[in-house]
Scaffold this active site. Structure first.
Site, PDB file in Angstrom:
ATOM      1  N   ASP A  79     -44.628  81.214 -33.501  1.00 14.37           N
ATOM      2  CA  ASP A  79     -43.288  82.011 -33.741  1.00 14.37           C
ATOM      3  C   ASP A  79     -42.852  82.283 -35.063  1.00 14.37           C
ATOM      4  O   ASP A  79     -43.244  81.829 -35.739  1.00 14.37           O
ATOM      5  CB  ASP A  79     -42.396  81.260 -32.957  1.00 14.37           C
ATOM      6  CG  ASP A  79     -42.230  79.676 -33.323  1.00 14.37           C
ATOM      7  OD1 ASP A  79     -43.149  78.988 -33.740  1.00 14.37           O
ATOM      8  OD2 ASP A  79     -41.288  78.968 -33.249  1.00 14.37           O
ATOM      9  N   GLU A 137     -42.068  76.755 -31.856  1.00 13.59           N
ATOM     10  CA  GLU A 137     -42.056  75.671 -32.866  1.00 13.59           C
ATOM     11  C   GLU A 137     -40.542  75.568 -33.460  1.00 13.59           C
ATOM     12  O   GLU A 137     -40.218  74.467 -33.790  1.00 13.59           O
ATOM     13  CB  GLU A 137     -43.184  75.314 -33.840  1.00 13.59           C
ATOM     14  CG  GLU A 137     -43.178  74.056 -34.691  1.00 13.59           C
ATOM     15  CD  GLU A 137     -42.179  74.182 -35.849  1.00 13.59           C
ATOM     16  OE1 GLU A 137     -41.716  72.721 -36.132  1.00 13.59           O
ATOM     17  OE2 GLU A 137     -41.829  75.282 -36.490  1.00 13.59           O
ATOM     18  N   GLU A 138     -40.185  76.606 -33.810  1.00 11.52           N
ATOM     19  CA  GLU A 138     -38.929  76.910 -34.585  1.00 11.52           C
ATOM     20  C   GLU A 138     -37.572  76.683 -34.011  1.00 11.52           C
ATOM     21  O   GLU A 138     -36.498  76.377 -34.500  1.00 11.52           O
ATOM     22  CB  GLU A 138     -38.879  78.141 -35.407  1.00 11.52           C
ATOM     23  CG  GLU A 138     -39.993  78.421 -36.475  1.00 11.52           C
ATOM     24  CD  GLU A 138     -39.928  77.657 -37.639  1.00 11.52           C
ATOM     25  OE1 GLU A 138     -38.813  76.887 -37.748  1.00 11.52           O
ATOM     26  OE2 GLU A 138     -40.709  77.838 -38.652  1.00 11.52           O
ATOM     27  N   HIS A 360     -39.010  79.544 -45.324  1.00 12.21           N
ATOM     28  CA  HIS A 360     -37.863  80.028 -44.806  1.00 12.21           C
ATOM     29  C   HIS A 360     -37.204  80.842 -45.943  1.00 12.21           C
ATOM     30  O   HIS A 360     -35.860  81.364 -45.680  1.00 12.21           O
ATOM     31  CB  HIS A 360     -36.794  78.902 -44.193  1.00 12.21           C
ATOM     32  CG  HIS A 360     -37.573  78.105 -43.152  1.00 12.21           C
ATOM     33  ND1 HIS A 360     -36.902  77.624 -41.978  1.00 12.21           N
ATOM     34  CD2 HIS A 360     -38.723  78.338 -42.680  1.00 12.21           C
ATOM     35  CE1 HIS A 360     -37.634  77.144 -41.015  1.00 12.21           C
ATOM     36  NE2 HIS A 360     -38.892  77.413 -41.615  1.00 12.21           N
TER      37      HIS A 360
END
Length: 385
Positions: A79, A137-138, A360
């Site tokens: 993802d 996962e996020e 990020h």
């Protein structure tokens, strides 16, 4: 002795090509259907079986080993993040507001390259290999948690996963043994008081004033309830109450996160935050409503798997490549796998001029020179376990 393998320039170039494709077409957590279809098609072209019965968009591949005494799982997350990408690279995200800002495009490409190599070198693959291409996962709900519930580990003896890591220099590979990453749970609190005029506080039950006591009290959990040798963090990320200078509101809302390195610490902080919310609010004549949002558990790298991984790293790349790492208060849903079976989560360094921005960040990028080592590492871990 480790088996000799050859991650040649052709496989490296192919993996980079796949990574750039995934980067251009990112998908958010739980929505990776095009990515999953792409992965499934590639695995089928390699002659690797697709294990049915798992929730989409997860894709599970299976390769029968020549001996088949053990089954080793390898995992990659697929993802992307809800971010706008910045920069000028020629393979920018084509999806507005969605960006592979953590490196999962690289993880997916690396595991796909591992599958490609194994499909062409089946005579060297003694163990059964399960390839886990994981969604979400996020974000919650966790893809790893869902796959564990669905039985993805039922026939697996050990599991290994990697993360391309920007804060570890290119050419280094490392991990923390034992407690390696924190749990990540969130909470919402509503303080229900009695509003009124700012000049007549005696007629109110002021939720803003009560919230200040609650914020202070939560820090006493870390300093006075948690064992001094156990790491834990409670952070408030939001406080909302009122919208006027001279009006005491009737309600205040708070939100925050709880991080812990052990299951015991996470449970203690969950219990104490709930108790303090109820008791402190009640002591002022207010009502405290506490909502606990369970996230990911602590990530525990099993010592026996870590010892094996270190041996593989040093024998494959040299003794100076391995880098012992400190535990991190970051979180990873790979922890759900390690909660069930033996395994390790390993960081592959990529910090360089090409990868100078942290995970990020809008300008985050992978140094693709780290990918061959990650491919070879995953192959060696699976072949020799």
């Amino acid at each position: 002795m480790l088996q000799t393998i050859n991650v040649d320039s052709a496989l490296k170039d192919w993996a980079i090509e796949q990574r750039r494709h995934f980067h251009q077409y990112p998908e958010l957590s739980g929505q990776e259907f095009n990515t999953g279809s792409y992965v499934r098609k590639a695995l089928e072209e390699f002659g690797i079986s697709i294990v049915e019965g798992f929730s989409e968009p997860n894709v599970i591949g299976y390769l029968q080993g020549t001996e088949g005494k053990k089954t080793i799982a390898l995992r990659a997350d697929m993802d992307a993040l809800p971010m706008v990408e910045e920069g000028e690279k020629p393979f920018m995200s084509t999806v507005p507001g969605v960006f592979h800002g953590c490196g999962h495009d690289g993880h997916t490409a690396i595991l796909l390259a591992v599958a490609k190599w194994m499909s062409s070198n089946r005579h060297k693959v003694k163990n059964n290999i399960k390839f886990i291409f994981q969604s979400s996962e996020e974000a919650s709900p966790s893809g790893a948690q869902q796959l564990v519930k669905e039985g993805v580990l039922e026939d697996v003896d050990a599991i290994y996963g990697i993360h391309l890591m920007q804060n570890l220099p290119l050419g280094k590979i490392g991990f923390a043994t034992g407690p390696a990453m924190a749990s990540s749970d969130d909470f919402n609190i509503t303080i229900e008081g009695i509003g009124g005029h700012g000049g007549q506080p005696q007629a109110t039950v002021d939720p803003i004033y009560i919230s200040t006591h609650l914020i202070q009290a939560f820090q006493s959990i870390v300093s006075r309830s948690l064992h001094p040798l156990q790491a834990g963090v409670i952070s408030f990320g939001g406080v909302q109450a009122g919208n006027s200078y001279n009006v005491i509101p009737s309600e205040a809302k708070l939100q925050g996160t709880i991080r812990a390195m052990t299951f015991e610490a996470a449970e203690l902080m969950k219990e104490r935050t709930a108790q303090l919310t109820e008791s402190i609010c009640a002591s002022f004549g207010a009502k405290g409503h506490y909502e606990y949002i369970e996230g990911t558990p602590p990530l525990f790298n099993h010592p026996e798997a870590c010892e094996y991984a270190k041996e593989v790293i040093e024998n494959t790349f040299g003794a100076d490549v391995f880098e012992p790492m400190d535990p991190s208060l970051g979180a990873e849903d790979y922890s759900y796998y390690l909660k069930e079976i033996t395994g390790a989560f390993i960081n592959v360094g990529m910090q360089s001029e090409k990868s100078q921005y942290p995970h990020h960040h809008p300008k985050f990028d992978i140094d693709e020179d780290a990918m061959p080592a990650a491919i070879e590492l995953m192959i060696q871990l699976a072949l020799n376990a």
